[in-house]
Design a protein around this motif. Structure first.
Motif, PDB file in Angstrom:
ATOM      1  N   THR A 165       0.829  -1.204   0.000  1.00 12.84           N
ATOM      2  CA  THR A 165       0.000   0.000   0.000  1.00 12.84           C
ATOM      3  C   THR A 165       0.867   1.258   0.000  1.00 12.84           C
ATOM      4  N   ASP A 166       0.209   2.389  -0.285  1.00  9.13           N
ATOM      5  CA  ASP A 166       0.831   3.716  -0.192  1.00  9.13           C
ATOM      6  C   ASP A 166       2.046   3.897  -1.096  1.00  9.13           C
ATOM      7  N   GLU A 167       2.050   3.235  -2.232  1.00 14.49           N
ATOM      8  CA  GLU A 167       3.098   3.446  -3.222  1.00 14.49           C
ATOM      9  C   GLU A 167       2.604   2.972  -4.581  1.00 14.49           C
ATOM     10  N   LYS A 168       3.264   3.453  -5.633  1.00  9.62           N
ATOM     11  CA  LYS A 168       2.881   3.050  -6.975  1.00  9.62           C
ATOM     12  C   LYS A 168       3.357   1.619  -7.252  1.00  9.62           C
ATOM     13  N   VAL A 169       2.455   0.819  -7.783  1.00 10.10           N
ATOM     14  CA  VAL A 169       2.798  -0.541  -8.214  1.00 10.10           C
ATOM     15  C   VAL A 169       2.662  -0.558  -9.737  1.00 10.10           C
ATOM     16  N   TYR A 170       3.732  -0.949 -10.420  1.00  8.13           N
ATOM     17  CA  TYR A 170       3.772  -0.898 -11.880  1.00  8.13           C
ATOM     18  C   TYR A 170       3.454  -2.268 -12.479  1.00  8.13           C
ATOM     19  N   PHE A 171       2.789  -2.232 -13.627  1.00  3.91           N
ATOM     20  CA  PHE A 171       2.346  -3.471 -14.260  1.00  3.91           C
ATOM     21  C   PHE A 171       2.788  -3.518 -15.717  1.00  3.91           C
ATOM     22  N   ASN A 172       3.338  -4.676 -16.112  1.00  5.88           N
ATOM     23  CA  ASN A 172       3.562  -5.009 -17.510  1.00  5.88           C
ATOM     24  C   ASN A 172       2.488  -6.022 -17.895  1.00  5.88           C
ATOM     25  N   LEU A 173       1.643  -5.676 -18.823  1.00  5.56           N
ATOM     26  CA  LEU A 173       0.480  -6.500 -19.147  1.00  5.56           C
ATOM     27  C   LEU A 173       0.628  -7.162 -20.513  1.00  5.56           C
ATOM     28  N   LYS A 174       0.402  -8.465 -20.545  1.00  6.04           N
ATOM     29  CA  LYS A 174       0.420  -9.187 -21.815  1.00  6.04           C
ATOM     30  C   LYS A 174      -0.532 -10.372 -21.731  1.00  6.04           C
ATOM     31  N   ALA A 175      -0.842 -10.950 -22.890  1.00  4.66           N
ATOM     32  CA  ALA A 175      -1.715 -12.119 -22.957  1.00  4.66           C
ATOM     33  C   ALA A 175      -0.953 -13.275 -23.592  1.00  4.66           C
ATOM     34  N   ALA A 176      -1.278 -14.480 -23.143  1.00  6.80           N
ATOM     35  CA  ALA A 176      -0.596 -15.659 -23.663  1.00  6.80           C
ATOM     36  C   ALA A 176      -1.328 -16.291 -24.835  1.00  6.80           C
ATOM     37  N   ASP A 177      -2.603 -15.955 -25.019  1.00  4.35           N
ATOM     38  CA  ASP A 177      -3.389 -16.669 -26.030  1.00  4.35           C
ATOM     39  C   ASP A 177      -4.269 -15.730 -26.858  1.00  4.35           C
ATOM     40  N   VAL A 178      -5.272 -15.129 -26.228  1.00  2.11           N
ATOM     41  CA  VAL A 178      -6.155 -14.185 -26.913  1.00  2.11           C
ATOM     42  C   VAL A 178      -6.179 -12.886 -26.111  1.00  2.11           C
ATOM     43  N   LYS A 179      -6.823 -11.864 -26.662  1.00  2.00           N
ATOM     44  CA  LYS A 179      -6.905 -10.578 -25.960  1.00  2.00           C
ATOM     45  C   LYS A 179      -7.754 -10.708 -24.700  1.00  2.00           C
ATOM     46  N   HIS A 180      -7.220 -10.204 -23.598  1.00  2.00           N
ATOM     47  CA  HIS A 180      -7.949 -10.091 -22.339  1.00  2.00           C
ATOM     48  C   HIS A 180      -7.875  -8.627 -21.891  1.00  2.00           C
ATOM     49  N   MET A 191      -7.126  -2.048 -18.541  1.00  2.00           N
ATOM     50  CA  MET A 191      -6.183  -1.942 -19.644  1.00  2.00           C
ATOM     51  C   MET A 191      -6.070  -3.299 -20.324  1.00  2.00           C
ATOM     52  N   ASP A 192      -6.053  -3.282 -21.657  1.00  2.00           N
ATOM     53  CA  ASP A 192      -6.009  -4.519 -22.422  1.00  2.00           C
ATOM     54  C   ASP A 192      -4.682  -5.246 -22.252  1.00  2.00           C
ATOM     55  N   THR A 193      -4.747  -6.563 -22.332  1.00  2.00           N
ATOM     56  CA  THR A 193      -3.549  -7.392 -22.418  1.00  2.00           C
ATOM     57  C   THR A 193      -3.551  -8.028 -23.805  1.00  2.00           C
ATOM     58  N   ASN A 194      -2.510  -7.780 -24.559  1.00  2.00           N
ATOM     59  CA  ASN A 194      -2.416  -8.243 -25.932  1.00  2.00           C
ATOM     60  C   ASN A 194      -1.339  -9.302 -26.092  1.00  2.00           C
ATOM     61  N   VAL A 195      -1.478 -10.095 -27.117  1.00  2.00           N
ATOM     62  CA  VAL A 195      -0.471 -11.109 -27.420  1.00  2.00           C
ATOM     63  C   VAL A 195       0.746 -10.453 -28.081  1.00  2.00           C
ATOM     64  N   GLU A 196       0.517  -9.418 -28.881  1.00  2.00           N
ATOM     65  CA  GLU A 196       1.578  -8.855 -29.704  1.00  2.00           C
ATOM     66  C   GLU A 196       2.465  -7.847 -28.972  1.00  2.00           C
ATOM     67  N   ASN A 199       1.506  -3.738 -22.586  1.00  2.00           N
ATOM     68  CA  ASN A 199       0.972  -2.466 -22.099  1.00  2.00           C
ATOM     69  C   ASN A 199       1.443  -2.231 -20.673  1.00  2.00           C
ATOM     70  N   GLN A 200       1.670  -0.976 -20.335  1.00  2.00           N
ATOM     71  CA  GLN A 200       2.194  -0.640 -19.012  1.00  2.00           C
ATOM     72  C   GLN A 200       1.352   0.452 -18.357  1.00  2.00           C
ATOM     73  N   PHE A 201       1.174   0.331 -17.057  1.00  2.00           N
ATOM     74  CA  PHE A 201       0.551   1.395 -16.276  1.00  2.00           C
ATOM     75  C   PHE A 201       0.817   1.134 -14.804  1.00  2.00           C
ATOM     76  N   TYR A 202       0.299   1.988 -13.948  1.00  2.00           N
ATOM     77  CA  TYR A 202       0.499   1.781 -12.517  1.00  2.00           C
ATOM     78  C   TYR A 202      -0.809   1.999 -11.770  1.00  2.00           C
ATOM     79  N   LEU A 203      -0.873   1.436 -10.568  1.00  2.00           N
ATOM     80  CA  LEU A 203      -2.007   1.626  -9.670  1.00  2.00           C
ATOM     81  C   LEU A 203      -1.477   1.901  -8.271  1.00  2.00           C
ATOM     82  N   GLU A 204      -2.337   2.447  -7.431  1.00  2.00           N
ATOM     83  CA  GLU A 204      -2.005   2.687  -6.028  1.00  2.00           C
ATOM     84  C   GLU A 204      -3.145   2.204  -5.145  1.00  2.00           C
TER      85      GLU A 204
END
Length: 360
Positions: A165-180, A191-196, A199-204
């Motif tokens: 908690t109380d800090e930025k958590v960063y995410f690298n998002l991808k999909a293994a099969d189809v778009k999620h 945020m979408d997770t793609n196979v190709e 995508n990156q973003f952060y949450l708190e």
């Protein structure tokens, strides 16, 4: 009689909608109760846009009602024609400038927050020893489950995301099969997770999730991805940084230990039937065929959506397709010499799996 029935149907519909809406606002699930700064920013933007829309609607309705009252036929007669304002430069300037101003009021914070929430430069910051200071999670969406890898910490989990908690958590998002699509409603937009591409973003997150009704926030797939899309849930446990560091240490060092004779029997069955797809240690990297089960005993759901108990676990193992159609887990006949697991085997597997824990 028919008019009465129509009114009753309308009342029933409104009552049903009221019941559904009563479920909104739960802190672990709702965008209306943001649990962090990103969620609050987006919620405030929602309020601003709603206020602008409401203002426009109110003004238009007032003008419409005034026109109806002032120029009604009963009062002025059949042949009365109000003064025409076509070509009035003052009015044309007013109804051109005001919408532009309203759009600017909405556009400026929207563009600002879009760029702010896309800024992931903090993901690469390091301390004096060269260690990254922020928590980064590689999220891989699969049919129909989630893998969470902490590349800088050497930990991987499935179905339950654990963050400080109380800090930025960063995410690298991808999909293994189809778009999620990765979505934690209480924390921020999807945020979408793609196979190709990644995508990156952060949450708190503001506070530990232990005090919530479910003990965790809910996450979901927000992109139609197959027959069990609606069942592709995950849980998010938030804790202060000290507890998170302790969880990481436990995840890297805890090894599965079968205590009772029944659990030991379950471990033997697991090692001959399930080990090819499922890991039982959280230490390592992602990319497993099936979900990592190191923290299975700590979860609050079986397969992401069923109540966490032995009966549901046994039902899931013995017929995964009937519970989550389209998932890639093989039926027991494919891994148990062409037969269903016996009740004794299921009891042993359930005993073993329920004992896999990082937190206990």
């Amino acid at each position: 009689m028919m008019k009465g029935l129509k009114k009753w149907r309308l009342f029933s519909l409104l009552a049903a909608l009221t019941i559904f809406l009563s479920g909104c606002g739960e802190k672990y699930l709702s965008t209306l109760t943001p649990a962090g700064q990103v969620g609050r920013d987006q919620f405030n933007l929602l309020l601003l846009s709603s206020a602008i829309m409401a203002l426009v609607i109110i003004v238009v309705v007032i003008i419409y009602v005034l026109a109806l009252v002032k120029f009604r036929r009963k009062k002025l007669g059949e042949n009365f024609i109000p003064k025409q304002v076509e070509g009035n430069h003052t009015l044309e300037i007013i109804w051109t400038v005001i919408p532009i101003l309203l759009l600017l009021v909405l556009a400026v914070p929207t563009v600002y927050l879009t760029y702010k929430h896309a800024d992931v430069a903090g993901m690469e910051q390091v301390d004096e020893e060269g260690n990254k200071t922020a928590v980064t999670v590689n999220v891989t969406a699969k049919l129909f489950w989630w893998e969470f890898e902490y590349p800088d910490l050497g930990v991987v989990t499935s179905q339950e995301l654990v963050v400080p908690t109380d800090e930025k958590v960063y995410f690298n998002l991808k999909a293994a099969d189809v778009k999620h699509s990765f979505w934690i409603p209480s924390a921020g937009g999807k945020m979408d997770t793609n196979v190709e591409n990644v995508n990156q973003f952060y949450l708190e997150f503001d506070e530990p999730s232990a005090g919530l009704e479910q003990g965790a926030f809910y996450g979901k797939c927000a992109e139609l991805c197959g027959p069990s899309h609606a069942l592709m849930d995950f849980k998010v446990k938030t804790m202060d940084r000290k507890d998170f560091d302790a969880w990481v240490d436990s995840a890297k060092t805890t090894k599965p230990v079968a205590g009772s004779d029944l659990a030991q029997s379950g471990e033997e069955i697991f090692n001959t039937s399930c080990i090819a797809c499922h890991a039982t240690s959280a230490a390592g990297t992602g990319g497993g065929v099936g979900p990592n089960l190191a923290s299975f005993g700590d979860r609050n759901r079986v397969a992401g959506f069923m109540e966490h108990n032995e009966e549901n676990l046994k039902a899931w193992i013995n017929d995964p397709q009937s519970h989550k159609p389209g998932n890639l887990m093989p039926q027991p006949e494919a891994i148990n010499n062409g037969e269903k697991f016996s009740e004794e085997q299921l009891d042993a597997l359930a005993e073993y799996l329920m004992g896999l824990s990082i937190e206990k």
